[in-house]
Scaffold this motif. Structure first.
Motif, PDB file in Angstrom:
ATOM      1  N   ARG A 200       0.755  -1.284  -0.134  1.00 20.55           N
ATOM      2  CA  ARG A 200      -0.081   0.081  -0.116  1.00 20.55           C
ATOM      3  C   ARG A 200       0.687   1.375   0.027  1.00 20.55           C
ATOM      4  N   CYS A 201       2.064   1.337   0.438  1.00 19.05           N
ATOM      5  CA  CYS A 201       2.980   2.375   0.347  1.00 19.05           C
ATOM      6  C   CYS A 201       3.778   2.423  -0.736  1.00 19.05           C
ATOM      7  N   GLN A 202       3.694   1.483  -1.603  1.00 20.84           N
ATOM      8  CA  GLN A 202       4.494   1.307  -2.689  1.00 20.84           C
ATOM      9  C   GLN A 202       5.941   1.259  -2.470  1.00 20.84           C
ATOM     10  N   MET A 203       6.322   0.403  -1.665  1.00 23.64           N
ATOM     11  CA  MET A 203       7.762   0.338  -0.963  1.00 23.64           C
ATOM     12  C   MET A 203       8.195  -1.167  -1.338  1.00 23.64           C
ATOM     13  N   SER A 204       9.589  -1.551  -1.407  1.00 25.15           N
ATOM     14  CA  SER A 204      10.078  -2.810  -1.462  1.00 25.15           C
ATOM     15  C   SER A 204      10.748  -2.959   0.162  1.00 25.15           C
ATOM     16  N   PHE A 205      10.282  -4.078   0.642  1.00 27.80           N
ATOM     17  CA  PHE A 205      10.819  -4.052   2.264  1.00 27.80           C
ATOM     18  C   PHE A 205      11.168  -5.717   2.442  1.00 27.80           C
ATOM     19  N   GLU A 206      12.266  -5.669   3.355  1.00 28.58           N
ATOM     20  CA  GLU A 206      12.653  -6.854   4.106  1.00 28.58           C
ATOM     21  C   GLU A 206      12.833  -6.526   5.414  1.00 28.58           C
ATOM     22  N   ARG A 207      11.966  -7.355   6.497  1.00 30.90           N
ATOM     23  CA  ARG A 207      12.459  -6.897   7.789  1.00 30.90           C
ATOM     24  C   ARG A 207      13.806  -7.277   8.340  1.00 30.90           C
ATOM     25  N   ASN A 208      14.375  -6.372   8.724  1.00 34.16           N
ATOM     26  CA  ASN A 208      15.810  -6.444   9.284  1.00 34.16           C
ATOM     27  C   ASN A 208      16.034  -5.447  10.201  1.00 34.16           C
ATOM     28  N   PRO A 209      16.119  -5.653  11.533  1.00 37.12           N
ATOM     29  CA  PRO A 209      16.160  -4.572  12.404  1.00 37.12           C
ATOM     30  C   PRO A 209      17.665  -3.682  12.409  1.00 37.12           C
ATOM     31  N   GLU A 210      18.636  -4.360  11.650  1.00 31.12           N
ATOM     32  CA  GLU A 210      19.940  -3.806  11.495  1.00 31.12           C
ATOM     33  C   GLU A 210      19.982  -3.119   9.965  1.00 31.12           C
ATOM     34  N   GLN A 211      18.866  -3.089   9.228  1.00 28.36           N
ATOM     35  CA  GLN A 211      18.856  -2.554   7.673  1.00 28.36           C
ATOM     36  C   GLN A 211      19.299  -1.003   7.710  1.00 28.36           C
ATOM     37  N   GLY A 212      18.682  -0.298   8.630  1.00 31.88           N
ATOM     38  CA  GLY A 212      18.863   1.019   8.539  1.00 31.88           C
ATOM     39  C   GLY A 212      18.135   1.961   7.744  1.00 31.88           C
ATOM     40  N   ASP A 213      17.173   1.379   7.083  1.00 31.96           N
ATOM     41  CA  ASP A 213      16.063   2.129   6.017  1.00 31.96           C
ATOM     42  C   ASP A 213      15.228   2.503   7.157  1.00 31.96           C
TER      43      ASP A 213
END
Length: 320
Positions: A200-213
């Motif tokens: 819905r937010c038109q984002m690519s995403f992978e859950r990673n607490p250290e990712q920094g995005d």
């Protein structure tokens, strides 16, 4: 300035308190019977009042210090204090898991006694874990149905992907025979909700607490704010953090995670993505989450659920 007595600071129930603070680069102190924080500007210092009678948790981030007198007043008002890194994560104070909790001997005993009456029975513990997960799903439906901002951004409960995710998990819960299976199903559902929010937010995403995005950072930050509310709930009710029903064979504070999970997916998850989409700054995101915690009465909901399970009378036969 007028002096306040400690007895004057308990008029607002914890479940009705509105304020949760994250502070950085300041000094917290007591002055004229009030708790203040001092910020040092280039040309002047400024004092800001903390209304401790209406505060649940204070997170002290980078560059902070606190005086003995301030801690004494915070304890008298029943405010939990946690030391943390920049942006509210991670927590690393060393008392009572992550929190410096007020030492009050006058908290209720009925809830911890009720909690312990079932906790040593694995089957009953599983039943409470299931009840928490069903309440979690109910809360997602309740919040997403009435939150105008979420509906505006396309979070409609009757959308097929949302219905599939929630209903599939709801159908699985009664059939679970082990906490490990419940944890796995819960993780799969949360992963689906991440995908729904990212779409819905038109984002690519992978859950990673250290990712920094931004989305990952906001999820971390919002989760820790929810942990503060959960820790407050358990402290007020007198239930030790180690008696978890889902998380933590190895984490002593795992009940905090169990209780925080009641509201994280409903509030923190969608707004982490929405605020990341808008490119908000950390402070703006924090203000948004705290406003939604108050709007949807998250702390009330945590109290209601924990009290209900503490006082629940189990039958001799545990239902499948």
């Amino acid at each position: 300035m007028e002096q306040l007595n400690p007895s004057d600071l308990k008029a607002i129930l914890h479940s009705k308190r509105a304020n949760l603070y994250y502070l950085e680069y300041c000094r917290v102190m007591q002055k004229d019977g009030r708790v203040l924080y001092l910020t040092e500007e280039k040309n002047q210092n400024q004092y800001w009042n903390i209304p401790i009678a209406n505060t649940t948790v204070i997170l002290l981030g980078t560059g902070t210090s606190i005086t003995n007198a301030a801690m004494r007043m915070l304890c008298s008002a029943g405010v939990l204090v946690g030391f943390c890194g920049g942006g509210g994560t991670p927590l690393f104070s060393g008392a009572e898991i992550e929190w410096l909790t007020p030492q009050s001997e006058y908290r209720p005993t009925e809830y911890v006694q009720g909690w312990l009456s079932f906790w040593f029975d694995e089957a009953k513990r599983l039943e409470v874990a299931k009840a928490f997960q069903l309440a979690r799903l109910d809360y997602i439906q309740q919040v997403w149905a009435k939150d105008r901002d979420l509906r505006t951004e396309g979070f409609h409960l009757d959308d097929q992907d949302i219905q599939n995710a929630l209903q599939s998990y709801r159908n699985k819960i009664p059939r679970m025979t082990k906490v490990a299976d419940l944890l796995l199903a819960e993780a799969q559902t949360t992963k689906q909700l991440y995908k729904i929010a990212a779409t819905r937010c038109q984002m690519s995403f992978e859950r990673n607490p250290e990712q920094g995005d931004l989305a990952n950072d906001f999820l971390n930050h919002g989760n820790y704010l929810a942990y503060g509310l959960a820790a407050t709930t358990l402290w007020v009710l007198g239930i030790p953090h180690g008696f978890a029903v889902m998380h933590g064979k190895t984490r002593r504070g795992a009940l905090v995670f169990d209780v925080a999970d009641l509201v994280k997916d409903a509030v923190v998850l969608p707004y982490a993505f929405l605020c990341a989409k808008e490119g908000m700054k950390e402070q703006e995101f924090r203000q948004q989450i705290l406003q939604k915690f108050t709007e949807h009465k998250c702390l009330d909901f945590m109290f209601d659920q924990v009290k209900a399970q503490s006082l629940n009378t189990f039958s001799n036969e545990v239902h499948d």
